[in-house]
Enzyme design. Structure first.
Site, PDB file in Angstrom:
ATOM      1  N   ARG A  46       0.840  -1.200   0.000  1.00  0.00           N
ATOM      2  CA  ARG A  46       0.000   0.000   0.000  1.00  0.00           C
ATOM      3  C   ARG A  46       0.875   1.249   0.000  1.00  0.00           C
ATOM      4  O   ARG A  46       0.599   2.213  -0.697  1.00  0.00           O
ATOM      5  CB  ARG A  46      -0.958   0.008   1.218  1.00  0.00           C
ATOM      6  CG  ARG A  46      -1.641   1.366   1.406  1.00  0.00           C
ATOM      7  CD  ARG A  46      -2.898   1.343   2.277  1.00  0.00           C
ATOM      8  NE  ARG A  46      -2.791   0.516   3.455  1.00  0.00           N
ATOM      9  CZ  ARG A  46      -2.067   0.810   4.539  1.00  0.00           C
ATOM     10  NH1 ARG A  46      -1.363   1.926   4.597  1.00  0.00           N
ATOM     11  NH2 ARG A  46      -2.047  -0.020   5.562  1.00  0.00           N
ATOM     12  N   TYR A  98     -17.965  15.042 -15.774  1.00  0.00           N
ATOM     13  CA  TYR A  98     -18.209  13.597 -15.810  1.00  0.00           C
ATOM     14  C   TYR A  98     -19.243  13.242 -14.723  1.00  0.00           C
ATOM     15  O   TYR A  98     -19.115  13.690 -13.575  1.00  0.00           O
ATOM     16  CB  TYR A  98     -16.883  12.880 -15.567  1.00  0.00           C
ATOM     17  CG  TYR A  98     -17.022  11.393 -15.432  1.00  0.00           C
ATOM     18  CD1 TYR A  98     -17.317  10.596 -16.534  1.00  0.00           C
ATOM     19  CD2 TYR A  98     -16.857  10.767 -14.203  1.00  0.00           C
ATOM     20  CE1 TYR A  98     -17.444   9.228 -16.401  1.00  0.00           C
ATOM     21  CE2 TYR A  98     -16.985   9.393 -14.072  1.00  0.00           C
ATOM     22  CZ  TYR A  98     -17.280   8.636 -15.178  1.00  0.00           C
ATOM     23  OH  TYR A  98     -17.412   7.285 -15.047  1.00  0.00           O
ATOM     24  N   ASP A 170      -8.719  17.746 -14.562  1.00  0.00           N
ATOM     25  CA  ASP A 170      -8.985  16.378 -15.012  1.00  0.00           C
ATOM     26  C   ASP A 170      -8.662  16.352 -16.504  1.00  0.00           C
ATOM     27  O   ASP A 170      -9.381  16.911 -17.332  1.00  0.00           O
ATOM     28  CB  ASP A 170     -10.457  16.010 -14.754  1.00  0.00           C
ATOM     29  CG  ASP A 170     -10.778  14.569 -15.163  1.00  0.00           C
ATOM     30  OD1 ASP A 170     -10.081  14.019 -16.052  1.00  0.00           O
ATOM     31  OD2 ASP A 170     -11.736  13.992 -14.616  1.00  0.00           O
TER      32      ASP A 170
HETATM   33  C1  LIG Z   1     -14.152   7.892 -16.600  1.00  0.00           C
HETATM   34  C2  LIG Z   1     -13.842   9.236 -16.065  1.00  0.00           C
HETATM   35  C3  LIG Z   1     -13.601   9.429 -14.698  1.00  0.00           C
HETATM   36  C4  LIG Z   1     -13.713   8.298 -13.691  1.00  0.00           C
HETATM   37  O1  LIG Z   1     -12.699   7.355 -13.862  1.00  0.00           O
HETATM   38  P1  LIG Z   1     -12.873   5.784 -13.507  1.00  0.00           P
HETATM   39  O2  LIG Z   1     -11.557   5.221 -13.921  1.00  0.00           O
HETATM   40  O3  LIG Z   1     -14.034   5.277 -14.291  1.00  0.00           O
HETATM   41  O4  LIG Z   1     -13.107   5.687 -12.046  1.00  0.00           O
HETATM   42  C5  LIG Z   1     -13.273  10.700 -14.263  1.00  0.00           C
HETATM   43  N1  LIG Z   1     -13.202  11.746 -15.127  1.00  0.00           N
HETATM   44  C6  LIG Z   1     -13.430  11.589 -16.440  1.00  0.00           C
HETATM   45  C7  LIG Z   1     -13.326  12.778 -17.342  1.00  0.00           C
HETATM   46  C8  LIG Z   1     -13.762  10.337 -16.958  1.00  0.00           C
HETATM   47  O5  LIG Z   1     -14.010  10.209 -18.271  1.00  0.00           O
END
Ligand SMILES: *Cc1c(COP(=O)(O)O)cnc(C)c1O
Length: 378
Positions: A46, A98, A170
């Site tokens: 971890r 998202y 993001d």
């Molecule tokens: C898919 C997605 C997430 C979440 O990611 P996971 O790997 O499905 O948990 C977050 N932000 C964006 C823009 C995504 O497309």
């Protein structure tokens, strides 16, 4: 060194003992100590695992970050970042977020005293107007989902600097190959590596990169304390995927550009959202700031019945959630990926019952166009 080359190099020199070209999968929970008070650098998986570390160092290099961190999913990565805040803090967030991120913020973190304002982060005046005394951060998606709005990171980061706010980007859709958020003033980048980075629709993973070493130390403390780390197998798969990021992205973008143009001329298609098209509002800005336009397309059909027809009749293109992988996928955001966005916001954003989202893969483009053509026929 070019980022395409850097991507291939990840893990290459990890195993000096055998010279293994790829990083070995260290499928171990714990590590033997050489002596009392001594460590090999690894104590417990971890806290740190060599296979995960190769990926974490690799993504840090690709993003020009102090450190990288790997998590069990994109949502686990975002959850971990929210541990930087405390009750009473306010965040400004991209409005066409998202769906899963929206659910995490509104249904879970509001219970712990965080609050969120949703604004159009492609409009910097709206970002400035939303700042409160308790605002601590701005969370943007560099290219939004599903309507593909491009955030002006340089402008937003200037606002963040002058107001002492953290900027979290993001960057799932663009990846470091198309855009490096930390170079443009973001403090932290976060990825659902499930999508373009791992790229093969075969693993769920999340990554974070942090520019400042002190902030990275806090993120590491949270990663180790909360423990939603990426396992060795999935770390290896993600590293393997990243090695081909550049060629996949180039091919996918090329296909997407052609498909978007084809869709735009089809009589049953009433609207096409693709930033590579000249009529997209962010075409010029994104053309300047990003290495490419990504390979996601959203489009509207002329009546709702056609939605189900397309989802059922496409043969090469699979009706499935997720995106960014080598296989082309199509989905219906209103019901599938964006069901957790409040209905009135969905309407305002343009996520309606005739909107489909296409993630273009690496297949032969003529085959993909033929698949769409036959699916649109009566
Ligand atoms: C898919 C997605 C997430 C979440 O990611 P996971 O790997 O499905 O948990 C977050 N932000 C964006 C823009 C995504 O497309």
């Amino acid at each position: 060194m070019n980022i395409a080359t850097q991507a291939v190099q990840i893990g290459l020199e990890w195993d000096t003992r055998t010279g293994a070209v790829t990083v070995p999968i260290y499928q171990t929970a714990t590590f033997r100590h050489p002596g009392l008070g001594q460590s090999t650098g690894y104590d417990y998986s971890r806290s740190g695992n060599p296979t995960r570390q190769a990926l974490e160092d690799g993504i840090a290099r690709l993003d020009g970050a102090a450190r990288g961190f790997a998590y069990a999913s994109g949502m686990a990565a975002i959850t971990n970042l929210l541990l930087l805040f405390k009750s009473g803090d306010h965040l400004i967030v991209t409005e066409d977020l998202y769906g899963g991120t929206c659910r995490l913020f509104d249904r879970i973190f509001t219970q712990y005293g965080l609050s969120f304002s949703y604004v159009d982060t492609s409009n910097t005046a709206e970002v400035t107007a939303a700042i409160l005394p308790s605002t601590k951060a701005v969370f943007v998606e560099t290219l939004t989902n599903p309507l593909l709005k491009f955030a002006d990171l340089r402008a937003i980061s200037a606002i963040c600097r002058s107001n002492n706010l953290l900027l979290i980007a993001d960057n799932t859709f663009l990846t470091p190959y198309l855009l490096r958020p930390l170079d443009m003033g973001a403090d932290i980048a976060v990825y659902s590596a499930t999508k373009y980075l791992a790229g093969h629709n075969d693993t769920v993973a999340g990554l974070v990169t942090v520019k400042d070493p002190m902030l990275a130390e806090r993120v590491y403390f949270h990663q180790n304390s909360a423990g939603a780390v990426l396992g060795p197998q999935d770390s290896w798969l993600t590293t393997r995927g990243i090695k081909t990021l550049a060629i996949r992205m180039e091919r996918q973008q090329e296909n997407a550009g052609r498909i978007a143009e084809w869709l735009a001329t089809h009589p049953r298609i009433t609207k096409v959202y693709y930033p590579g098209l000249k009529d997209h509002p962010d075409h010029d800005l994104m053309g300047r700031e990003s290495r490419g336009f990504c390979a996601m397309i959203a489009f509207e059909v002329d009546r709702h019945e056609l939605v189900e027809q397309i989802l059922l009749k496409t043969k090469l293109i699979s009706f499935a959630e997720s995106l960014g992988g080598v296989e082309s996928l199509i989905t219906f955001p209103e019901v599938q990926t964006h069901a957790d966005i409040p209905p009135e916001l969905r309407v305002r954003l343009g996520i309606n019952n005739v909107l489909l989202r296409l993630s273009v893969g690496i297949e032969n483009c003529d085959d993909l166009i033929e698949d769409l053509r036959q699916a649109l026929e009566n």
